[in-house]
Design an enzyme around this catalytic site. Structure first.
Site, PDB file in Angstrom:
ATOM      1  N   HIS A 251      -2.300 -56.473  17.507  1.00  0.00           N
ATOM      2  CA  HIS A 251      -1.048 -55.880  17.335  1.00  0.00           C
ATOM      3  C   HIS A 251      -0.412 -54.960  18.458  1.00  0.00           C
ATOM      4  O   HIS A 251      -1.543 -54.087  18.828  1.00  0.00           O
ATOM      5  CB  HIS A 251      -1.229 -54.931  16.149  1.00  0.00           C
ATOM      6  CG  HIS A 251      -0.771 -55.787  14.719  1.00  0.00           C
ATOM      7  ND1 HIS A 251      -0.552 -55.126  13.701  1.00  0.00           N
ATOM      8  CD2 HIS A 251      -0.701 -57.112  14.609  1.00  0.00           C
ATOM      9  CE1 HIS A 251      -0.205 -56.013  12.791  1.00  0.00           C
ATOM     10  NE2 HIS A 251      -0.345 -57.322  13.264  1.00  0.00           N
TER      11      HIS A 251
ATOM     12  N   TYR B 171       4.164 -47.778   8.573  1.00  0.00           N
ATOM     13  CA  TYR B 171       4.003 -46.535   7.869  1.00  0.00           C
ATOM     14  C   TYR B 171       5.383 -45.992   7.692  1.00  0.00           C
ATOM     15  O   TYR B 171       6.265 -45.634   8.300  1.00  0.00           O
ATOM     16  CB  TYR B 171       3.324 -45.648   9.404  1.00  0.00           C
ATOM     17  CG  TYR B 171       1.915 -46.065   9.431  1.00  0.00           C
ATOM     18  CD1 TYR B 171       0.946 -45.381   8.919  1.00  0.00           C
ATOM     19  CD2 TYR B 171       1.803 -46.891  10.480  1.00  0.00           C
ATOM     20  CE1 TYR B 171      -0.464 -45.780   9.235  1.00  0.00           C
ATOM     21  CE2 TYR B 171       0.439 -47.228  10.881  1.00  0.00           C
ATOM     22  CZ  TYR B 171      -0.642 -46.606  10.231  1.00  0.00           C
ATOM     23  OH  TYR B 171      -1.857 -46.785  10.589  1.00  0.00           O
TER      24      TYR B 171
ATOM     25  N   PRO C 276      -7.008 -41.877   5.974  1.00  0.00           N
ATOM     26  CA  PRO C 276      -6.907 -42.832   6.539  1.00  0.00           C
ATOM     27  C   PRO C 276      -5.811 -43.135   7.217  1.00  0.00           C
ATOM     28  O   PRO C 276      -5.537 -44.243   7.937  1.00  0.00           O
ATOM     29  CB  PRO C 276      -7.008 -43.779   5.384  1.00  0.00           C
ATOM     30  CG  PRO C 276      -6.726 -43.064   4.126  1.00  0.00           C
ATOM     31  CD  PRO C 276      -7.004 -41.846   4.291  1.00  0.00           C
TER      32      PRO C 276
ATOM     33  N   LYS D 169      -8.623 -43.934  11.680  1.00  0.00           N
ATOM     34  CA  LYS D 169      -9.628 -43.482  12.375  1.00  0.00           C
ATOM     35  C   LYS D 169     -11.086 -43.373  11.962  1.00  0.00           C
ATOM     36  O   LYS D 169     -11.905 -43.297  12.606  1.00  0.00           O
ATOM     37  CB  LYS D 169      -9.296 -42.132  12.909  1.00  0.00           C
ATOM     38  CG  LYS D 169      -8.248 -42.084  14.107  1.00  0.00           C
ATOM     39  CD  LYS D 169      -8.627 -42.627  15.289  1.00  0.00           C
ATOM     40  CE  LYS D 169      -7.510 -42.949  16.253  1.00  0.00           C
ATOM     41  NZ  LYS D 169      -7.433 -44.461  16.078  1.00  0.00           N
TER      42      LYS D 169
ATOM     43  N   TYR E  93      -3.707 -43.453  18.783  1.00  0.00           N
ATOM     44  CA  TYR E  93      -3.553 -44.733  17.835  1.00  0.00           C
ATOM     45  C   TYR E  93      -4.603 -45.964  18.364  1.00  0.00           C
ATOM     46  O   TYR E  93      -5.531 -46.266  17.670  1.00  0.00           O
ATOM     47  CB  TYR E  93      -2.349 -45.062  17.455  1.00  0.00           C
ATOM     48  CG  TYR E  93      -2.367 -46.129  16.187  1.00  0.00           C
ATOM     49  CD1 TYR E  93      -2.201 -45.379  14.888  1.00  0.00           C
ATOM     50  CD2 TYR E  93      -2.744 -47.349  16.182  1.00  0.00           C
ATOM     51  CE1 TYR E  93      -2.252 -46.188  13.658  1.00  0.00           C
ATOM     52  CE2 TYR E  93      -2.766 -48.290  15.193  1.00  0.00           C
ATOM     53  CZ  TYR E  93      -2.496 -47.551  13.845  1.00  0.00           C
ATOM     54  OH  TYR E  93      -2.451 -48.233  12.535  1.00  0.00           O
TER      55      TYR E  93
HETATM   56  P1  RFL Z   1     -20.044 -46.397   4.891  1.00  0.00           P
HETATM   57  O1  RFL Z   1     -19.412 -47.447   4.989  1.00  0.00           O
HETATM   58  O2  RFL Z   1     -19.824 -45.193   3.665  1.00  0.00           O
HETATM   59  O3  RFL Z   1     -21.715 -46.938   4.644  1.00  0.00           O
HETATM   60  C1  RFL Z   1     -22.828 -45.967   4.314  1.00  0.00           C
HETATM   61  C2  RFL Z   1     -23.896 -46.892   3.686  1.00  0.00           C
HETATM   62  O4  RFL Z   1     -24.912 -46.113   3.352  1.00  0.00           O
HETATM   63  C3  RFL Z   1     -25.439 -46.467   2.163  1.00  0.00           C
HETATM   64  N1  RFL Z   1     -26.039 -45.280   1.464  1.00  0.00           N
HETATM   65  C4  RFL Z   1     -27.429 -45.262   1.215  1.00  0.00           C
HETATM   66  N2  RFL Z   1     -28.506 -45.911   1.689  1.00  0.00           N
HETATM   67  C5  RFL Z   1     -29.620 -45.616   1.268  1.00  0.00           C
HETATM   68  N3  RFL Z   1     -29.881 -44.163   0.923  1.00  0.00           N
HETATM   69  C6  RFL Z   1     -29.086 -43.444   0.520  1.00  0.00           C
HETATM   70  N4  RFL Z   1     -29.307 -42.244  -0.068  1.00  0.00           N
HETATM   71  C7  RFL Z   1     -27.357 -43.940   0.847  1.00  0.00           C
HETATM   72  N5  RFL Z   1     -26.313 -43.230   0.416  1.00  0.00           N
HETATM   73  C8  RFL Z   1     -25.577 -44.013   0.810  1.00  0.00           C
HETATM   74  C9  RFL Z   1     -24.266 -46.853   1.340  1.00  0.00           C
HETATM   75  O5  RFL Z   1     -24.467 -47.871   0.038  1.00  0.00           O
HETATM   76  C10 RFL Z   1     -23.421 -47.405   2.494  1.00  0.00           C
HETATM   77  O6  RFL Z   1     -23.358 -48.979   2.328  1.00  0.00           O
HETATM   78  O7  RFL Z   1     -20.099 -45.382   6.032  1.00  0.00           O
HETATM   79  P2  RFL Z   1     -20.208 -45.877   7.834  1.00  0.00           P
HETATM   80  O8  RFL Z   1     -21.157 -46.957   7.794  1.00  0.00           O
HETATM   81  O9  RFL Z   1     -20.348 -44.457   8.553  1.00  0.00           O
HETATM   82  O10 RFL Z   1     -18.667 -46.327   7.739  1.00  0.00           O
HETATM   83  C11 RFL Z   1     -17.680 -45.482   7.864  1.00  0.00           C
HETATM   84  C12 RFL Z   1     -16.358 -46.399   7.174  1.00  0.00           C
HETATM   85  O11 RFL Z   1     -16.815 -47.221   6.175  1.00  0.00           O
HETATM   86  C13 RFL Z   1     -14.985 -45.472   6.866  1.00  0.00           C
HETATM   87  O12 RFL Z   1     -14.908 -44.444   7.924  1.00  0.00           O
HETATM   88  C14 RFL Z   1     -13.770 -46.151   7.148  1.00  0.00           C
HETATM   89  O13 RFL Z   1     -13.788 -47.180   5.792  1.00  0.00           O
HETATM   90  C15 RFL Z   1     -12.545 -45.506   6.865  1.00  0.00           C
HETATM   91  N6  RFL Z   1     -11.541 -46.114   6.757  1.00  0.00           N
HETATM   92  C16 RFL Z   1     -10.563 -46.671   7.710  1.00  0.00           C
HETATM   93  N7  RFL Z   1     -11.239 -46.426   9.029  1.00  0.00           N
HETATM   94  C17 RFL Z   1     -10.774 -47.177  10.194  1.00  0.00           C
HETATM   95  O14 RFL Z   1     -11.173 -46.883  11.167  1.00  0.00           O
HETATM   96  N8  RFL Z   1      -9.649 -47.657  10.025  1.00  0.00           N
HETATM   97  C18 RFL Z   1      -8.852 -48.048   8.809  1.00  0.00           C
HETATM   98  O15 RFL Z   1      -7.940 -48.629   8.762  1.00  0.00           O
HETATM   99  C19 RFL Z   1      -9.352 -47.231   7.718  1.00  0.00           C
HETATM  100  N9  RFL Z   1      -9.010 -47.684   6.408  1.00  0.00           N
HETATM  101  C20 RFL Z   1     -10.652 -46.157   5.509  1.00  0.00           C
HETATM  102  C21 RFL Z   1      -9.644 -47.226   5.316  1.00  0.00           C
HETATM  103  C22 RFL Z   1     -11.283 -46.062   4.127  1.00  0.00           C
HETATM  104  C23 RFL Z   1     -10.840 -46.061   3.131  1.00  0.00           C
HETATM  105  N10 RFL Z   1     -11.541 -45.446   1.828  1.00  0.00           N
HETATM  106  C24 RFL Z   1     -11.604 -46.372   0.704  1.00  0.00           C
HETATM  107  C25 RFL Z   1     -11.983 -44.371   2.026  1.00  0.00           C
HETATM  108  C26 RFL Z   1      -9.014 -47.349   4.066  1.00  0.00           C
HETATM  109  C27 RFL Z   1      -9.370 -46.800   3.102  1.00  0.00           C
HETATM  110  C28 RFL Z   1      -8.769 -46.937   1.757  1.00  0.00           C
HETATM  111  C1  PHB Z   2      -5.976 -51.028   6.203  1.00  0.00           C
HETATM  112  O1  PHB Z   2      -5.326 -52.048   6.733  1.00  0.00           O
HETATM  113  O2  PHB Z   2      -6.522 -50.739   5.206  1.00  0.00           O
HETATM  114  C2  PHB Z   2      -5.402 -49.787   6.905  1.00  0.00           C
HETATM  115  C3  PHB Z   2      -4.468 -49.854   8.032  1.00  0.00           C
HETATM  116  C4  PHB Z   2      -4.189 -48.594   8.768  1.00  0.00           C
HETATM  117  C5  PHB Z   2      -4.454 -47.505   8.172  1.00  0.00           C
HETATM  118  C6  PHB Z   2      -5.133 -47.328   6.982  1.00  0.00           C
HETATM  119  C7  PHB Z   2      -5.867 -48.449   6.445  1.00  0.00           C
HETATM  120  O3  PHB Z   2      -3.965 -46.367   9.031  1.00  0.00           O
END
Ligand code: RFL
Ligand code: PHB
Length: 389
Positions: free
Chosen positions: A72, A200, A292, A296, A384
């Site tokens: 993108h 957005y 989100p 980031k 971004y």
């Molecule tokens: P995670 O993915 O939460 O993984 C942590 C892992 O640790 C395990 N765990 C344990 N294991 C052993 N013992 C314990 N006591 C434990 N406790 C927990 C868990 O089961 C899990 O598997 O953290 P990590 O690896 O630091 O990754 C971070 C990302 O997952 C998170 O920052 C992103 O998903 C945030 N996020 C987005 N980030 C972006 O860079 N771009 C995006 O577009 C974006 N969109 C989003 C998002 C997060 C969202 N939600 C649901 C919060 C969109 C959404 C809707």
């Molecule tokens: C997504 O595709 O899940 C997504 C993309 C951009 C954002 C947050 C989530 O800022």
């Protein structure tokens, strides 16, 4: 059992660190509480910065990503019927990559398959010990048996609700937090994306985001009250609400269909300082959360992994502990910039319950300024696509 680096948490942070270390001959064991299928069932991030993509390449797990990802060059902002696009390549010299966190995590899990034992899933009661000594270890229960993993260092990659962060004593740990008075209701649907860029949308009804995973799979979000539950939102209600919040020319093109996933995420900003205590190093959501809106979260997790990976290389290959000493300082400097950007994007685009008429006019003016001003677009684009590591 003994390893060099014990990694708590098998999400993207833990798996990426393990894979990078493995490539350089440094041993690690990942302890994940859930099953692989459970971890792969979580629908989260969709946008990767160039820095993340480069780490995946360095880890040797980029083949499928390079084939299937979508590049993108810009993103669209809308305010009611008004819309404009910001060109990332022109303003920041690089695009972003659309490739889902689910796929990233799958590729990382697949890479560990040639090396059984590097990831232990369904590990219960994971607990690090003696982190302030030079002989830390981690205990866990697997198939009913308590096991002990001795190591040089522990990486706490266990997300916001994990055990690692809480090991830093209260007298040392400082936490900074902001919660937002709304959530995001997200759906995934097997329909073609409404637009070839993300949209957005700031609207009178609240924020909406049109995103995608590939040309047949769309991801959409609408801002909703925190008291709502996914069951309150039928698919029809969701599509109607989304159409109200995006410019009518896009609403007219929106292909709707059954949702295959629907969930509500609260929005929070959170930072824990320091990110290192003794032999424990926190990475990713274990140390910080962003709303989100700026895409980031995963990308900031990746920059932590970059700093920790290079610090561990410096220690194991050059016998130099300087990178480990400075890990928290370096990681936090970048984390706070991502926090600022995510807070700013959230403030720019959402409806807040206590927003006055003045606040709304300022918000609209901020968007109009962004639309007209090259310097403002450059600031947005640089943040971004990801600030340098
Ligand atoms: P995670 O993915 O939460 O993984 C942590 C892992 O640790 C395990 N765990 C344990 N294991 C052993 N013992 C314990 N006591 C434990 N406790 C927990 C868990 O089961 C899990 O598997 O953290 P990590 O690896 O630091 O990754 C971070 C990302 O997952 C998170 O920052 C992103 O998903 C945030 N996020 C987005 N980030 C972006 O860079 N771009 C995006 O577009 C974006 N969109 C989003 C998002 C997060 C969202 N939600 C649901 C919060 C969109 C959404 C809707
Ligand atoms: C997504 O595709 O899940 C997504 C993309 C951009 C954002 C947050 C989530 O800022």
């Amino acid at each position: 059992m003994r390893t060099q680096v014990a990694i708590i948490g098998g999400g993207p942070s833990g798996l990426l660190l393990s894979q990078l270390l493995h490539k350089r001959g440094i041993a690690s064991v990942v302890l994940e509480r859930r099953s692989r299928d459970y971890v792969l069932g979580r629908i989260r991030a969709g946008i990767l910065e160039a820095g993340f993509v480069n780490l995946m390449r360095e880890a040797g797990v980029a083949e499928r990503m390079d084939q299937e990802c979508i590049i993108h060059d810009g993103t669209t902002f809308s305010c009611g019927e008004e819309e404009f696009s910001i060109d990332f390549r022109r303003h920041a010299g690089t695009p972003v990559v659309v490739y889902g966190q689910t796929e990233v995590t799958r590729d990382l899990y697949d890479a560990t398959e040639q090396d059984p034992g590097r990831v232990i899933t369904e590990a219960d009661e994971v607990m690090p010990h003696d982190l302030d000594t030079d002989k830390p270890y981690v205990t866990f229960v697997k198939d009913g048996l308590t096991q002990r993993l001795d190591c040089d260092y522990v990486a706490g990659c266990d997300g916001f609700h994990g055990v690692s962060r809480k090991q830093i004593p209260d007298s040392v740990r400082r936490e900074y937090e902001k919660t937002y008075p709304f959530g995001w209701l997200g759906i995934l649907s097997e329909t073609p994306p409404v637009h070839d860029e993300l949209i957005y949308a700031n609207s009178e009804q609240g924020f909406a985001l049109c995103s995608l995973r590939n040309e047949h799979l769309s991801r959409y979000y609408v801002q909703c009250p925190l008291t709502d539950r996914p069951e309150d939102w039928s698919d029809d209600r969701f599509w109607e609400e989304l159409k109200r919040r995006i410019p009518s020319r896009h609403a007219a093109n929106l292909v709707t269909g059954p949702s295959i996933e629907k969930s509500i995420a609260p929005l929070r900003s959170f930072v824990c300082e320091p990110m290192r205590w003794g032999r424990l190093f926190l990475c990713g959501d274990a140390a910080h959360i962003v709303p989100p809106t700026g895409a980031k979260g995963l990308n900031t997790a990746a920059s932590d992994i970059h700093y920790l990976y290079h610090a561990l290389l410096q220690f194991y290959e050059e016998k130099d502990g300087e990178g480990l000493e400075r890990y928290s300082e370096k990681a936090l400097a970048r984390v706070w910039k991502a926090e600022r950007f995510s807070w700013w994007m959230t403030s720019l685009l959402h409806r807040f319950p206590d927003q006055s008429g003045f606040d709304l006019r300022i918000q609209r003016t901020e968007l109009a300024f962004l639309q007209d001003n090259d310097a403002a677009q450059k600031v947005l684009a640089e943040n971004y696509v990801g600030l340098p590591y």
